[in-house]
Motif scaffolding. Structure first.
Motif, short mmCIF file in Angstrom:
data_model
loop_
_atom_site.label_atom_id
_atom_site.label_comp_id
_atom_site.label_asym_id
_atom_site.label_seq_id
_atom_site.Cartn_x
_atom_site.Cartn_y
_atom_site.Cartn_z
N UNK A 88 30.80 29.88 43.43
CA UNK A 88 31.87 30.68 44.03
C UNK A 88 33.19 30.61 43.27
N UNK A 89 33.61 29.45 42.71
CA UNK A 89 34.84 29.47 41.90
C UNK A 89 34.77 30.42 40.71
N UNK A 90 33.55 30.66 40.19
CA UNK A 90 33.42 31.62 39.10
C UNK A 90 33.74 33.03 39.57
N UNK A 91 33.43 33.34 40.83
CA UNK A 91 33.76 34.66 41.37
C UNK A 91 35.26 34.78 41.63
N UNK A 92 35.91 33.67 41.92
CA UNK A 92 37.37 33.70 42.00
C UNK A 92 37.97 34.09 40.65
N UNK A 93 37.41 33.50 39.59
CA UNK A 93 37.90 33.82 38.25
C UNK A 93 37.60 35.27 37.89
N UNK A 94 36.40 35.74 38.25
CA UNK A 94 36.04 37.14 37.98
C UNK A 94 37.02 38.09 38.67
N UNK A 95 37.32 37.80 39.94
CA UNK A 95 38.26 38.64 40.68
C UNK A 95 39.65 38.61 40.04
N UNK A 96 40.09 37.45 39.62
CA UNK A 96 41.40 37.32 38.99
C UNK A 96 41.46 38.12 37.70
N UNK A 97 40.38 38.09 36.92
CA UNK A 97 40.32 38.88 35.69
C UNK A 97 40.41 40.37 36.00
N UNK A 98 39.76 40.79 37.08
CA UNK A 98 39.76 42.21 37.43
C UNK A 98 41.17 42.69 37.76
N UNK A 99 41.88 41.98 38.68
CA UNK A 99 43.19 42.49 39.07
C UNK A 99 44.23 42.29 37.97
#
Length: 588
Positions: free
Chosen positions: A19-30
């Motif tokens: 799940x922390x990897x998805x936090x990073x993915x979301x941060x990269x997106x925005x």
């Protein structure tokens, strides 16, 4: 020999790794979307830096002890570069549909697309390959990832406002702050409700252990923040909303850190954003003397002394007036004058106007009228006579995203007290062309100033300023025409004489006004209307020089202007050299 690999279908889902990897993915997106917006704004930023607009007021209001004297607007505007204007027209035509705004939402089509893309990114990152029913941690991790967005778009002094160029202050970006907060609430509700379901299913305690108790407390605090931030609450109980907002987000920070160790990395960026905001505010605070003048029970004019520079036309400040028991309240007021270096007003300076709409403005007006009566001051007097007080200034902030000097034709429209924004722009552009001699290459030739009000008496509030500006424009190469539309027949004999103005008893069609202005057709007299005409002149629009449209007032007016510009389409944009739009609606 290599060890056997367990098939993915039999592997235990480890949310604290995945799940922390998805936090990073979301941060990269925005962050990527933000970088794209900044990249698109680079030309505007460079132009603003070249003309001294981007950094204006970053250190607050200043005192220069003197300003330039007026001189004649002798020279013609610089010639328009047709090729550049065609490119600008094509770009404005491309983005003009983004101005369209549906009723009730308070968002334009462009903002709706941004918000929808943001929510889609949040939902994808929450749902993608996540066993939410058995382990809803992913939603909680994504709720934590909203912290930087919430604070980046909330702080008044944000690096983002600077990078996006003039006119993109916190009030324009606040819609993303609200949306990120609601996305955090959505993620928190999914995370909390599904864990409560699992605890009930397996007979585990919901309250008692620290993790569960702090989680329920965090969810409750987040719900309070969101519910008290809804528009009706903000408008009706703003002071209560503000206090609750501050106290609950501080408590939420504490409880979420007790709830999970994974919250701490996402707490530091908001603290950095907030700390930078507080630090920059210290450079913008000023305590000044001011004079209050109440023309009637509905409008209070505030003249702040010893303020000569440090703001742009259309910017606003947070004002705190030290009177009665209201010393702890600050309110946003638009500066309705240009800096004295190029203001056309007979008494230039930092001028503010507060219409009696809420408790604070009514109390300010009542205090002013009582002081004027006590000092035996005539309410109609001019100059510096009035009630003397001390004020605290915080700002300036915001402003117009459109530099009017880059366009040959300017259309300004305001509703009610929204004139405080447009009259400042009018004073600024006329003064730049006349007193500064078009030193920055101002191209403005023609200005249409429209004001929609409810009664004739309101004209008196700003008539002296309009007369000063119109008189200055009449002695120059600028063609200024003022149209005032009144929706109530009260006392038409009280209409003051303003050069090149017409007062009409009717409710105007914004779309027709704008079409007539762009297409050069003169406004025809509407059937059944009463017109009180002052001096009227006929002018011609220099095709290809571009049109700047600025609107300020109630949501219905700004929405009509946005939809009118969006409906002009590709042909009109290309023909006139581009139609730029800025709307101002400072709402809670």
């Amino acid at each position: 020999m290599a060890a056997p690999v367990i098939p993915s279908s039999f592997q235990i889902y480890n949310s604290y790794v995945v799940d922390p990897q998805w936090q990073i993915n979301f941060t990269i997106i925005w962050c990527s979307g933000l970088a794209l917006a900044v990249a698109v704004s680079v030309p505007t930023l460079i132009l603003g830096l070249r003309h001294g607009r981007s950094l204006k007021g970053i250190t607050g209001i200043s005192e220069t002890n003197g300003y330039q004297s007026a001189h004649s607007d002798g020279k013609e505007p610089p010639p328009t570069r047709r090729r550049g204007r065609r490119l600008i027209g094509a770009w404005n035509a491309l983005i003009s549909p983004m101005y369209w705004s549906p009723p009730k939402l308070g968002l334009s089509l462009g903002q709706i697309i941004v918000v929808s893309a943001y929510l889609a990114a949040v939902l994808v990152c929450i749902i993608k390959d996540a066993p939410l029913i058995s382990n809803p941690n992913r939603a909680g991790f994504l709720a934590l990832a909203q912290f930087p967005v919430v604070f980046l778009f909330a702080t008044k002094n944000s690096i983002l406002s600077l990078l996006l160029g003039p006119g993109n202050g916190y009030e324009k970006l606040n819609f993303m702050h609200r949306m990120a907060g609601r996305a955090m609430f959505l993620g928190g509700c999914i995370h909390g409700s599904l864990w409560i379901r699992n605890h009930l299913q397996y007979g585990l305690p919901i309250l008692g252990p620290q993790k569960e108790t702090s989680g329920v407390a965090s969810m409750a605090l987040l719900g309070i923040i969101v519910l008290t931030s809804l528009r009706p609450v903000r408008r009706l109980f703003y002071e209560c909303f503000f206090v609750i907002h501050v106290l609950t987000y501080v408590a939420f920070f504490v409880t979420i850190c007790y709830h999970t160790l994974y919250a701490s990395p996402w707490i530091f960026p908001p603290l950095a954003f907030y700390g930078a905001d507080v630090l920059l505010r210290l450079f913008r605070y000023r305590i000044k003397d001011a004079t209050l003048t109440a023309h009637d029970a509905h409008m209070t004019l505030i003249r702040v002394h010893n303020c000569d520079d440090g703001w742009l036309a259309g910017q606003h400040i947070r004002l705190r007036v030290f009177f009665s028991n209201r010393v702890f309240e600050s309110h946003a007021l638009t500066i309705l004058s240009a800096p004295p270096s190029h203001s056309c007003l007979s008494s230039p300076g930092l001028l503010l106007a507060a219409r009696s709409n809420g408790d604070w403005t009514r109390a300010l007006n009542s205090y002013t009228r009582k002081e004027q009566e006590r000092l035996q001051i005539n309410e109609k007097s001019e100059g510096d006579s009035g009630a003397f007080v001390q004020v605290m200034l915080d700002g300036p902030y915001g402003g117009s995203s459109v530099d009017l000097g880059l366009y040959e034709s300017v259309f300004l429209i305001a509703g009610g007290s929204g004139i405080t924004f447009t009259i400042g722009l009018l004073d600024d552009i006329v003064g730049r062309c006349i007193k500064l001699g078009r030193s920055q290459g101002e191209r403005t030739r023609r200005i249409e100033f429209t004001w929609c009000i409810g009664s004739f008496g309101q004209i008196e509030w700003f008539a002296p300023m309009l007369i000063d500006i119109a008189t200055a424009a009449s002695n120059s190469t600028i063609d200024l025409h003022i149209s005032i539309f009144v929706t109530c027949l009260c006392n038409p004999e009280a209409v003051p004489h303003i050069p090149n103005s017409i007062v009409t008893l009717s409710r105007p069609s914004v779309q027709d006004l704008l079409k007539d202005f762009v297409s050069l057709s003169s406004s025809s007299e509407k059937e059944g209307s009463i017109e009180i005409s002052c001096d009227e002149s006929q002018t011609s629009l220099h095709s290809g020089g571009g049109v700047a449209v600025c609107a300020s007032g109630p949501e219905s007016l700004t929405r009509d202007v946005q939809n009118a510009v969006a409906g002009l389409g590709l042909t009109n944009n290309m023909d006139v050299g581009g139609i730029a739009l800025h709307t101002e609606q400072f709402t809670l």
